[in-house]
Design an enzyme around this catalytic site. Sequence first.
Site, mmCIF file in Angstrom:
data_model
loop_
_atom_site.group_PDB
_atom_site.id
_atom_site.type_symbol
_atom_site.label_atom_id
_atom_site.label_comp_id
_atom_site.label_asym_id
_atom_site.label_seq_id
_atom_site.Cartn_x
_atom_site.Cartn_y
_atom_site.Cartn_z
ATOM 1 N N GLU A 1 -3.612 -4.888 -9.733
ATOM 2 C CA GLU A 1 -4.641 -4.758 -8.487
ATOM 3 C C GLU A 1 -5.616 -6.173 -8.858
ATOM 4 O O GLU A 1 -6.030 -6.707 -7.697
ATOM 5 C CB GLU A 1 -5.620 -3.511 -8.321
ATOM 6 C CG GLU A 1 -6.288 -3.316 -7.306
ATOM 7 C CD GLU A 1 -6.864 -2.139 -7.254
ATOM 8 O OE1 GLU A 1 -7.947 -1.865 -6.632
ATOM 9 O OE2 GLU A 1 -5.909 -0.924 -7.380
ATOM 10 N N ASP B 1 -4.179 0.123 -9.892
ATOM 11 C CA ASP B 1 -5.010 1.037 -10.351
ATOM 12 C C ASP B 1 -4.613 2.371 -10.250
ATOM 13 O O ASP B 1 -3.769 2.760 -9.077
ATOM 14 C CB ASP B 1 -6.434 0.904 -9.821
ATOM 15 C CG ASP B 1 -7.002 -0.116 -10.281
ATOM 16 O OD1 ASP B 1 -6.811 -1.124 -11.100
ATOM 17 O OD2 ASP B 1 -8.312 -0.583 -9.577
ATOM 18 N N TYR C 1 -15.216 -2.989 -15.253
ATOM 19 C CA TYR C 1 -14.978 -2.578 -13.706
ATOM 20 C C TYR C 1 -15.914 -1.872 -13.088
ATOM 21 O O TYR C 1 -16.094 -0.693 -13.543
ATOM 22 C CB TYR C 1 -13.509 -2.173 -13.646
ATOM 23 C CG TYR C 1 -13.288 -2.095 -12.067
ATOM 24 C CD1 TYR C 1 -12.937 -3.471 -11.336
ATOM 25 C CD2 TYR C 1 -12.971 -1.010 -11.490
ATOM 26 C CE1 TYR C 1 -12.856 -3.432 -9.892
ATOM 27 C CE2 TYR C 1 -12.758 -1.040 -9.899
ATOM 28 C CZ TYR C 1 -12.310 -2.223 -9.391
ATOM 29 O OH TYR C 1 -12.237 -2.101 -7.875
#
Length: 984
Positions: A8, A108, A333
């Site tokens: 991703e 993800d 993230y």
Amino acid sequence: MKTLVIAEKPSVAQDIVRALTPVAGKFDKHDEHFENERYVVTSAVGHLVEIQAPEEFDVKRGKWSFAHLPVIPPHFDLKPVDKTKTRLAAVVKQARRKDVGKLINACDAGREGELIFRLIEQYAFDGKHAKKPVQRLWLQSMTPQAIRDGFDHLRSDAQMQGLADAARSRSEADWLVGINGTRAMTAFNSRDGGFFLTTVGRVQTPTLTIVVEREEQIKKHVARDYWEVHGSFLAQAGEYPGKWFDPAWKKGDDAEDRADRVWDEREALAIAEAARGKACSVKEESKPTTQASPLLFDLTSLQREANGKFGFSAKTTLQLAQSLYERHKALTYPRTDARYLPEDYVPVAHKTFEMLAHSNQRHLAPHAAKALADGYIKPTKRIFDNSKVSDHFAIIPTLEAPGALSEAEQKLYDLVVRRFMAVFYPSAEFMVTTRITTASHEGKSYNFQSNGKVLVKPGWLAIYGKEAASETEGDKDSKDNKTLVPVQPGELVRADHVEPKALRTKPPARYSEATLLGAMEGAGKWIEDDELREAMQEKGLGTPATRAAIIEGLLVEKYMLREGRELIPTAKAFQLLTLLRGLEIKELSKPELTGDWEYKLAQMEQGKLARDTFMREIAEMTERIVRKAKEFDRDTVPGDYATLHTPCPQCAGVVKENYRRFACTGAAGDGQGACGFSFTKTPAGRTFNVEEADQFLREQKIGPLEGFRSKAGWPFVAELALVRDEESGNFKLEFDFGDDAKAEATGEIVDLSAEPSLGPCPKCGAPVKAFGKSYVCERSVPTPSHPAPTCDFKSGQIILQQPVEPEQMAKLLQGGKTDLLDKFVSMRTRRAFKARLAWSAEEGKVIFEFEPREGARKYPERKTAAAPAKTTTKSVADRAGGTSATAKKSAKKAPTKKAAAKTGKTPRAGNLKPSPALAAVIGEGPFGRGEVMKLLWDYIKAQNLQDPQDKRTIRADAKLKPVFGGEDSVGMFKLAGIVGGHLQ
């Protein structure tokens, strides 16, 4: 044949390459992918493809009309996201390679990641190229071993079909509801002419409802007087405070009732009188208590914390976190809804502490070193729990020590690092004391409570140092974080001072971004249906990644305003909620719709609900929304509307409120015989309350009122008047900006002879007088002695909501500036500020002059050719958004002023004296800096001194050579610096 792995994000692709290299061989790096003998690894950057209606269903003209609604296409086409077309082309190119025989979806682990891959796959192969087999890499941890384990246990495409169906269904359902809802509400509000964009959405509108309902509670709140009885008690060891309470109190229907509130002043006085001076018995209980640190951050909790501590908006926090993640590689993230780490991350956490102990973050390093020395980094379910990790884990620092960070980035990085370390530290230990002091009088007991809380062992609070108090604010005892003087067993104390304290109840606080994010996250708790509430339990409204954008979208669409840290709904927001309630389209304004979708999508993921069934229900709901909007006329939308006491000024009929206006409904109030009189409820974005509407109708004028907004969104103050419209033979609402505006527009002669002069006009010396809403030069308006205006000096009596009293204007005219005024409100930030009003001769207008802030500069000022000004100035028009006619005229006169202000260079005032060498070229002066450069360039062009081979080189003639220090030529970019040395 090779296998294409599509991640991703680029960072995940790199992690996969690093993990596979030991088992699959070295990868070669290319521009958009990595490749070895077995694998090609590439990545998206979030969504590369989005859905759209097929061409034949995409209405180009008249799409805001009911004639083309509802729009329910039988299928959806795809289109590239404009910003990432290049990336999409690169991924598709790899997918279509002849030597690629299989795809692995490494996006993800969640619904959105599944959708990103499925849309890319569809776009790459749909109808043009043969599809290729797909497998799914499902990762909840990004350690190299976890990635290799994931490749050893790939899931089949069939196993993921339920999740893929749910992902597509959610995306298409949001499109259908958003497009049809927005177009239907816009068509409804634009039915009588004009265009009134009215956006709605599954998440946006319930979020707005939360804010509007809170504002309705605030407006409906009626303040009530109550009393608390506070006492001061003398013991052998000293004095301590206490507050009366009723031990028999129980919570009832009155939401504002409390055990320590007295609703009658006489009763409060009686309690104080009864206890005052009495010997009192004391009973107390002390017990140890502990407080663990808060959990690790997910995005929403980080946004809330940063908003509360630093005032960062949700959008700003996300941008900073993204920068720390992408640019500095310092945080993991950020777009996550998890507050836990995977169970195999204990070694990673240990290495992170080692990095922090030796990093340049010296204020944090000792705490990291202590955690390592004392063995605090241990596996615990409060930190490491696979069952509570979604497609991403909590936000923590990475193993990479950050380099130079901006001040805002450093604040956010500190926030995350402190929280990361704190969660491993031991709990803080307190000793909490609850003391009940009892006074007796005539057989009745009066109880006073005192609370004490003493920190015994700081534990994790040691990481926060002086800030530790703010970390315990959620604790009900934090406000009593003090030591009580000791009282010996059996000791009697004396009630020294006992007095009632008068207070008033307050309405609930408006939402800030921090509290609204919390409300969005916990929106499911308001749902009554158990199954829907359960489905919403982990979801809330929106996702951590989208909540900031939802709030910003509501601000952009003018549904809310940000004033300081408060979010305030506008008239447009109230109008939308009235409309949705009146049309009985409650699914668009309540979180139940999201709960219902989450419940059904979860069933779809488990294979218990067919995608076709869900989408059919969405289509039916969409048709119902449009049908409801078509059923009503704008003035017949049901609602809780008021009837005004004052009769219609045209026919004496009954005036009633409806969806958008206050309108005459005839003598009987049933609409029969109505004369057509009405006025809008929301002139210039400000909504009349019923009392104001009644006053306006009764007096046919009102104001000045604050809160109006121009079309550009700037606030302004104005009076309103009901005036006779001869053309229609009825009354109409008009803004009244004063006699000065009227005289300016019509040229009518006005008589200012009776008005006292406040001082000489700074432009022409004539008297300045109050007129209408302004202070004007007597020669700027048509008067009997001066019918043709020759001056344009004018300054408002209210500037940015700050009243400018006549004595202040007199000070400005006679001394050049006013006193420091403190009620200005910035149109851009909506925040109050202090400034003086001053006359600027060089700009020919009134400007703001700001006081220098002590300690505001952290670094030495940059050296410039001229000494820096002692105060900061900005024109009143610039501060107000530069929208006035005066500001526009001034901008034409002084085009270089703005640039000069930005660079901090010498102001464009006529006070610069050229050297003899420069004066021989441009004249003696004095000049402004902009004038100097203009005259110099005029000379260069007139003498044709630019090198024809290189226009950036200026050749020196006999006059310029001394200016250029004897050089034959100079570069044009050095010109300003050279000239600066010739100016004083």
